[in-house]
Design a protein around this motif. Structure first.
Motif, PDB file in Angstrom:
ATOM      1  N   ASP A 295      39.499  38.187  41.483  1.00 16.99           N
ATOM      2  CA  ASP A 295      39.002  38.233  40.101  1.00 16.99           C
ATOM      3  C   ASP A 295      37.847  39.224  39.961  1.00 16.99           C
ATOM      4  N   ARG A 296      36.944  39.231  40.926  1.00 12.67           N
ATOM      5  CA  ARG A 296      35.810  40.148  40.898  1.00 12.67           C
ATOM      6  C   ARG A 296      36.286  41.605  40.933  1.00 12.67           C
ATOM      7  N   GLU A 297      37.251  41.893  41.815  1.00 14.97           N
ATOM      8  CA  GLU A 297      37.763  43.264  41.920  1.00 14.97           C
ATOM      9  C   GLU A 297      38.550  43.661  40.668  1.00 14.97           C
ATOM     10  N   ILE A 298      39.285  42.724  40.119  1.00 17.82           N
ATOM     11  CA  ILE A 298      40.052  43.002  38.893  1.00 17.82           C
ATOM     12  C   ILE A 298      39.105  43.386  37.757  1.00 17.82           C
ATOM     13  N   TRP A 299      37.988  42.699  37.608  1.00 10.16           N
ATOM     14  CA  TRP A 299      37.029  43.038  36.553  1.00 10.16           C
ATOM     15  C   TRP A 299      36.447  44.423  36.766  1.00 10.16           C
TER      16      TRP A 299
ATOM     17  N   GLU B  75      45.751  52.804  38.027  1.00 12.72           N
ATOM     18  CA  GLU B  75      46.232  53.116  39.380  1.00 12.72           C
ATOM     19  C   GLU B  75      45.585  52.185  40.406  1.00 12.72           C
ATOM     20  N   ALA B  76      44.283  51.980  40.275  1.00 12.81           N
ATOM     21  CA  ALA B  76      43.586  51.071  41.176  1.00 12.81           C
ATOM     22  C   ALA B  76      44.096  49.647  40.986  1.00 12.81           C
ATOM     23  N   MET B  77      44.426  49.297  39.750  1.00 11.89           N
ATOM     24  CA  MET B  77      44.947  47.959  39.462  1.00 11.89           C
ATOM     25  C   MET B  77      46.286  47.739  40.150  1.00 11.89           C
ATOM     26  N   GLN B  78      47.151  48.749  40.116  1.00 11.90           N
ATOM     27  CA  GLN B  78      48.450  48.631  40.784  1.00 11.90           C
ATOM     28  C   GLN B  78      48.275  48.440  42.288  1.00 11.90           C
ATOM     29  N   LYS B  79      47.357  49.210  42.879  1.00 12.36           N
ATOM     30  CA  LYS B  79      47.086  49.072  44.312  1.00 12.36           C
ATOM     31  C   LYS B  79      46.568  47.678  44.631  1.00 12.36           C
ATOM     32  N   MET B  80      45.714  47.166  43.764  1.00  7.82           N
ATOM     33  CA  MET B  80      45.146  45.837  43.960  1.00  7.82           C
ATOM     34  C   MET B  80      46.232  44.769  43.885  1.00  7.82           C
ATOM     35  N   LEU B  81      47.124  44.904  42.922  1.00  7.27           N
ATOM     36  CA  LEU B  81      48.210  43.935  42.801  1.00  7.27           C
ATOM     37  C   LEU B  81      49.126  43.975  44.025  1.00  7.27           C
ATOM     38  N   GLU B  82      49.413  45.168  44.513  1.00 10.39           N
ATOM     39  CA  GLU B  82      50.248  45.289  45.710  1.00 10.39           C
ATOM     40  C   GLU B  82      49.558  44.649  46.913  1.00 10.39           C
ATOM     41  N   ALA B  83      48.258  44.871  47.042  1.00 15.49           N
ATOM     42  CA  ALA B  83      47.504  44.253  48.137  1.00 15.49           C
ATOM     43  C   ALA B  83      47.515  42.730  48.020  1.00 15.49           C
ATOM     44  N   ALA B  84      47.379  42.223  46.806  1.00 11.05           N
ATOM     45  CA  ALA B  84      47.409  40.776  46.596  1.00 11.05           C
ATOM     46  C   ALA B  84      48.771  40.205  46.964  1.00 11.05           C
ATOM     47  N   ARG B  85      49.836  40.922  46.627  1.00  7.42           N
ATOM     48  CA  ARG B  85      51.174  40.456  46.993  1.00  7.42           C
ATOM     49  C   ARG B  85      51.344  40.402  48.510  1.00  7.42           C
ATOM     50  N   LEU B  86      50.845  41.432  49.187  1.00  7.89           N
ATOM     51  CA  LEU B  86      50.948  41.456  50.643  1.00  7.89           C
ATOM     52  C   LEU B  86      50.131  40.337  51.286  1.00  7.89           C
ATOM     53  N   ILE B  87      48.942  40.068  50.744  1.00  5.50           N
ATOM     54  CA  ILE B  87      48.112  38.974  51.262  1.00  5.50           C
ATOM     55  C   ILE B  87      48.817  37.644  51.060  1.00  5.50           C
ATOM     56  N   ARG B  88      49.385  37.448  49.876  1.00  4.98           N
ATOM     57  CA  ARG B  88      50.103  36.210  49.598  1.00  4.98           C
ATOM     58  C   ARG B  88      51.290  36.054  50.552  1.00  4.98           C
TER      59      ARG B  88
ATOM     60  N   MET C 180      34.319  25.529  49.432  1.00  5.96           N
ATOM     61  CA  MET C 180      35.294  26.361  48.748  1.00  5.96           C
ATOM     62  C   MET C 180      36.403  26.695  49.743  1.00  5.96           C
ATOM     63  N   THR C 181      37.646  26.509  49.331  1.00 12.93           N
ATOM     64  CA  THR C 181      38.790  26.770  50.214  1.00 12.93           C
ATOM     65  C   THR C 181      39.040  28.271  50.338  1.00 12.93           C
ATOM     66  N   THR C 182      39.859  28.612  51.325  1.00 12.77           N
ATOM     67  CA  THR C 182      40.191  30.020  51.544  1.00 12.77           C
ATOM     68  C   THR C 182      40.906  30.609  50.333  1.00 12.77           C
ATOM     69  N   THR C 183      41.818  29.839  49.759  1.00 14.65           N
ATOM     70  CA  THR C 183      42.545  30.308  48.579  1.00 14.65           C
ATOM     71  C   THR C 183      41.595  30.547  47.412  1.00 14.65           C
ATOM     72  N   ALA C 184      40.646  29.645  47.209  1.00 19.04           N
ATOM     73  CA  ALA C 184      39.674  29.806  46.124  1.00 19.04           C
ATOM     74  C   ALA C 184      38.802  31.034  46.363  1.00 19.04           C
ATOM     75  N   GLN C 185      38.425  31.276  47.622  1.00 20.38           N
ATOM     76  CA  GLN C 185      37.624  32.454  47.940  1.00 20.38           C
ATOM     77  C   GLN C 185      38.409  33.737  47.664  1.00 20.38           C
ATOM     78  N   LEU C 186      39.689  33.730  48.056  1.00 23.73           N
ATOM     79  CA  LEU C 186      40.535  34.894  47.783  1.00 23.73           C
ATOM     80  C   LEU C 186      40.677  35.130  46.290  1.00 23.73           C
ATOM     81  N   ASN C 187      40.915  34.047  45.540  1.00 20.45           N
ATOM     82  CA  ASN C 187      41.063  34.178  44.088  1.00 20.45           C
ATOM     83  C   ASN C 187      39.778  34.705  43.449  1.00 20.45           C
ATOM     84  N   THR C 188      38.628  34.230  43.911  1.00 22.09           N
ATOM     85  CA  THR C 188      37.348  34.688  43.377  1.00 22.09           C
ATOM     86  C   THR C 188      37.139  36.168  43.677  1.00 22.09           C
TER      87      THR C 188
END
Length: 101
Positions: free
Chosen positions: A12-16, A23-36, A1-9
């Motif tokens: 997805d787990r945290e989003i569920w 509020e937690a969703m917004q923080k998660m999206l911001e963190a994902a943007r920063l990681i990207r 499994m690639t690093t990108t696939a691991q990040l996506n997995t």
């Protein structure tokens, strides 16, 4: 499994987990943007972080000056003070006083 696939997995787990918590969703999206951003363009991330730090410092300075009462140093506070003075002057009543000898 690639690093990108691991990040996506992991994302997805945290989003569920946070689906009903916006509020937690917004923080998660911001963190994902920063990681990207970190993986795609590390220099852009450094610039973004420096810009955010400057904004935070400027806001802290503005709040400190406002609490300290430095009307002249804070344009927003100076404007409020000027409008308060104008309102007070508009309500002044001119009285004519005569002095009898």
């Amino acid at each position: 499994m690639t690093t990108t696939a691991q990040l996506n997995t992991a994302l997805d787990r945290e989003i569920w987990k946070m689906r009903n918590n916006t509020e937690a969703m917004q923080k998660m999206l911001e963190a994902a943007r920063l990681i990207r951003m970190m993986y795609v363009n590390p220099t852009a991330l450094a610039d973004f972080e420096a810009e955010q730090e400057q904004k935070a410092e400027a806001e802290a300075e503005r709040q400190f000056r406002s609490l300290r009462g430095c009307w002249a140093d804070d344009p927003e506070d100076a404007e409020l003070m000027e409008s308060a003075i104008r309102e007070a002057r508009e309500q002044d009543v001119v009285r004519e006083i005569t002095l009898d000898d």
